[in-house]
Write a protein that holds these residues in place. Sequence first.
Motif, PDB file in Angstrom:
ATOM      1  N   LEU A   1      41.641  34.027  37.910  1.00  8.96           N
ATOM      2  CA  LEU A   1      41.887  33.828  39.313  1.00  8.96           C
ATOM      3  C   LEU A   1      40.515  33.556  40.067  1.00  8.96           C
ATOM      4  CD1 LEU A   1      43.571  33.938  41.862  1.00  8.96           C
ATOM      5  CD2 LEU A   1      43.236  36.651  41.848  1.00  8.96           C
ATOM      6  N   GLN A   2      39.584  34.306  39.911  1.00  8.78           N
ATOM      7  CA  GLN A   2      38.219  33.952  40.446  1.00  8.78           C
ATOM      8  C   GLN A   2      38.072  32.467  40.064  1.00  8.78           C
ATOM      9  OE1 GLN A   2      34.535  35.741  38.812  1.00  8.78           O
ATOM     10  NE2 GLN A   2      34.487  36.838  41.026  1.00  8.78           N
ATOM     11  N   GLN A   3      38.081  31.956  38.921  1.00  8.75           N
ATOM     12  CA  GLN A   3      37.856  30.574  38.561  1.00  8.75           C
ATOM     13  C   GLN A   3      38.870  29.624  38.718  1.00  8.75           C
ATOM     14  OE1 GLN A   3      37.082  31.895  34.408  1.00  8.75           O
ATOM     15  NE2 GLN A   3      35.031  31.221  34.702  1.00  8.75           N
ATOM     16  N   SER A   4      40.198  30.056  39.527  1.00  9.46           N
ATOM     17  CA  SER A   4      41.034  29.145  39.872  1.00  9.46           C
ATOM     18  C   SER A   4      41.975  28.631  38.772  1.00  9.46           C
ATOM     19  CB  SER A   4      40.720  27.947  40.870  1.00  9.46           C
ATOM     20  OG  SER A   4      40.027  28.532  42.106  1.00  9.46           O
ATOM     21  N   ARG A   5      41.742  29.347  37.447  1.00 11.83           N
ATOM     22  CA  ARG A   5      42.593  29.025  36.482  1.00 11.83           C
ATOM     23  C   ARG A   5      44.072  29.972  36.511  1.00 11.83           C
ATOM     24  NH1 ARG A   5      38.096  30.449  31.970  1.00 11.83           N
ATOM     25  NH2 ARG A   5      39.834  30.065  30.530  1.00 11.83           N
ATOM     26  N   LEU A   6      44.845  29.237  37.272  1.00  8.01           N
ATOM     27  CA  LEU A   6      45.893  30.108  38.007  1.00  8.01           C
ATOM     28  C   LEU A   6      47.063  30.353  36.793  1.00  8.01           C
ATOM     29  CD1 LEU A   6      46.162  28.601  41.566  1.00  8.01           C
ATOM     30  CD2 LEU A   6      44.880  30.344  40.739  1.00  8.01           C
ATOM     31  N   GLN A   7      47.444  29.507  35.987  1.00 10.30           N
ATOM     32  CA  GLN A   7      48.456  30.022  35.125  1.00 10.30           C
ATOM     33  C   GLN A   7      47.823  30.749  34.096  1.00 10.30           C
ATOM     34  OE1 GLN A   7      51.403  29.120  34.963  1.00 10.30           O
ATOM     35  NE2 GLN A   7      51.667  27.623  36.672  1.00 10.30           N
ATOM     36  N   GLU A   8      46.689  30.714  33.846  1.00 11.08           N
ATOM     37  CA  GLU A   8      45.970  31.726  32.770  1.00 11.08           C
ATOM     38  C   GLU A   8      45.811  33.104  33.383  1.00 11.08           C
ATOM     39  OE1 GLU A   8      42.690  29.843  29.968  1.00 11.08           O
ATOM     40  OE2 GLU A   8      42.508  28.707  31.888  1.00 11.08           O
ATOM     41  N   ALA A   9      45.648  33.136  34.835  1.00 12.41           N
ATOM     42  CA  ALA A   9      45.508  34.441  35.377  1.00 12.41           C
ATOM     43  C   ALA A   9      47.003  35.144  35.355  1.00 12.41           C
ATOM     44  CB  ALA A   9      45.016  34.197  36.650  1.00 12.41           C
ATOM     45  N   LYS A  10      47.903  34.461  35.929  1.00 15.41           N
ATOM     46  CA  LYS A  10      49.080  34.770  35.848  1.00 15.41           C
ATOM     47  C   LYS A  10      49.792  35.389  34.502  1.00 15.41           C
ATOM     48  CE  LYS A  10      53.978  33.593  37.293  1.00 15.41           C
ATOM     49  NZ  LYS A  10      54.930  32.429  37.929  1.00 15.41           N
ATOM     50  N   HIS A  11      49.437  34.741  33.677  1.00 16.67           N
ATOM     51  CA  HIS A  11      49.869  34.944  32.076  1.00 16.67           C
ATOM     52  C   HIS A  11      49.527  36.500  31.828  1.00 16.67           C
ATOM     53  CE1 HIS A  11      50.636  35.056  27.912  1.00 16.67           C
ATOM     54  NE2 HIS A  11      49.481  35.242  27.756  1.00 16.67           N
ATOM     55  N   HIS A  12      48.070  36.551  32.105  1.00 13.55           N
ATOM     56  CA  HIS A  12      47.527  37.661  31.614  1.00 13.55           C
ATOM     57  C   HIS A  12      47.874  39.081  32.608  1.00 13.55           C
ATOM     58  CE1 HIS A  12      44.860  35.176  29.115  1.00 13.55           C
ATOM     59  NE2 HIS A  12      44.703  36.390  28.498  1.00 13.55           N
ATOM     60  N   LEU A  13      47.876  38.658  33.828  1.00 14.46           N
ATOM     61  CA  LEU A  13      48.406  39.704  34.619  1.00 14.46           C
ATOM     62  C   LEU A  13      49.936  40.253  34.377  1.00 14.46           C
ATOM     63  CD1 LEU A  13      46.951  38.183  38.129  1.00 14.46           C
ATOM     64  CD2 LEU A  13      46.047  40.301  36.755  1.00 14.46           C
TER      65      LEU A  13
END
Length: 606
Positions: free
Chosen positions: A545-557
């Motif tokens: 999320l901090q790096q604006s890699r939003l799809q990866e952030a959403k997947h892991h969260l």
Amino acid sequence: MAEGVTTTQAGLGEDLTANDSSSEEEQDCEFEDAVDRVNNLTEMDLPTAIAEAIEGLDLFLNCRFAQAKSLMQPWKDHSPYHALGYGTILFMQAMMTFEKEDIKQAVVNLKSALSVCNRYRRRESWLESLSRSQRKAQVNQLTEVEIHSELCYAECLLQRACLTFVEDESLINFVKGAFKIKSCHSCYKQCLYILENRTWEDPTLKVHFESGVRLGVGAFNVMISLLPGKILKLLEFVGFSGNKLYGLSQLQLGADLDSLRAPLCSLYLIGYHTVVLYILGLGDGDLELADRILQPCLRKYPQGALFLFFAGRMAEVRGDVPAAIMKFEESIVAQSEWRQFHHLCYWELMWCHAFLADWLMAASYAERLFNDSKWSKACYMYQRAAFLVMCEDQTEDSRQKLLTLFRQVPVLKQRIAGKSLPIEKFAVDKSARYEEHKSLVLPGYELIYVWNGFTILGRRRELVEPVLTRVEATLQHLHREKDSTPLYHDGWCLATVLKGVCLKYLDQPTEAEGCFQEVVKCAPQIQSDQYLPPYACAELGFLYLQQSRLQEAKHHLEKVLTQYRGYRLESRLHFRVQAALSAVTVAMARADTPAAAPREADVRRT
């Protein structure tokens, strides 16, 4: 505008009084029939009552508690505002001391306050509530005393609900508290409807009413929006929902008014941005806004212990730990009438010294909290022992003393509604491990981590670098002693998570990502600390999320919420994940929004 408290249509005007929804609480109150409705205060008029409530609040915020109480007491059986003020002072005292006698006294006085407020509220029949087309007309038929009494009733009911959760540890009391909160929620909905639909004759009385509505509606929306998704779905099913941005805007509107409850709106906003988001969120509070609200309060209440506390908290979350320590000590000196206020400062001073790796001082504040505070003896005892473990060059005598401290933790564990506090379960597990193996891996930094303290440490590089140095030294030691180290993989994973967090705040995201991924892969080998893999998975989401890699952030969260169950401190992590998912949703919406289309006038000019 969100549903629930923010809704001004569906359900809000169905009954203008919330009497149907508050039937459980009305059993505690002695109120008159509709024909006995009181139309105005005979012994004290409403403007005078509000003026004295303002004076009482000023006395309270300036730490003159006895004077505030004395001012409210003579009229507490005749005036809703005096009843509310007197009950609030006793409520604050009960929530700080947790003494049975203080809780009992607060409950009795809040019941009395509810009865006083109820005498001046409009009591309508069920037949009147059927005439929906007449709602606006009915709103204008209410007197100023009636609508202000409705607001005071809502505030008293919310405090009474909070006390329900602490006065008795039975499950049935928790259910009662939930019903009281729902009744309070209904009262605030009605007050919002009145505010928006009434034709106001006295602007001064309106502004005091408005500030109370903004406070209640805003607080409800913000609190509900912070809850994890599965709890939110349940609350939405029974009629609650929360819109964080709307709630914050309501609190800001209330804080900007020259009114009775403006300082309370300010306190809520400052607390949200400097405390709540650093415990339950991502540590991304709007510190400039909080400081802008705080400074006028400090000028108005220069010896106000609460505002001095928040000044310390402001310095702390900015990473200026020495300045924070000074402010917390000033807050302690500012008053000695209610020593329970000091516990707030002791708690923060304990963490400040832990951030500085001054483990002996951190342990001393934990010991002081254990002796003086009644919140969680088990937690305080474990914190004291964990900080002492961090002290190097331990002797045989000191290790024996530590063993004695850890052995007390399970005995001190308490149960509320038949369940133990999650943080106490965590402390008991760790204490049992020390008793069995005579060692723990970096327990002081582990406590800082689970309490989300790295969001503060990460503000200053000079605070993070010593942590990384010790963590790396611990990893080297674990590797050398791998064959003789009990629960090796648990200790290694904990140290690796801590290393990853340090690297994240030292602007080394690739190395931090590698640390978190290693811990997630190591999950099958962990024997005790099952919380580490989901926390590491969440850290990957926060990092992306901090790096604006939003799809990866959403997947892991989302993976944290769906693939991990039953580990220690699960709810604590879910609060943070909920905050991060909300941030992901907002970021995705912004990314999907096309550039604004040119206005017609601009096109013509072109």
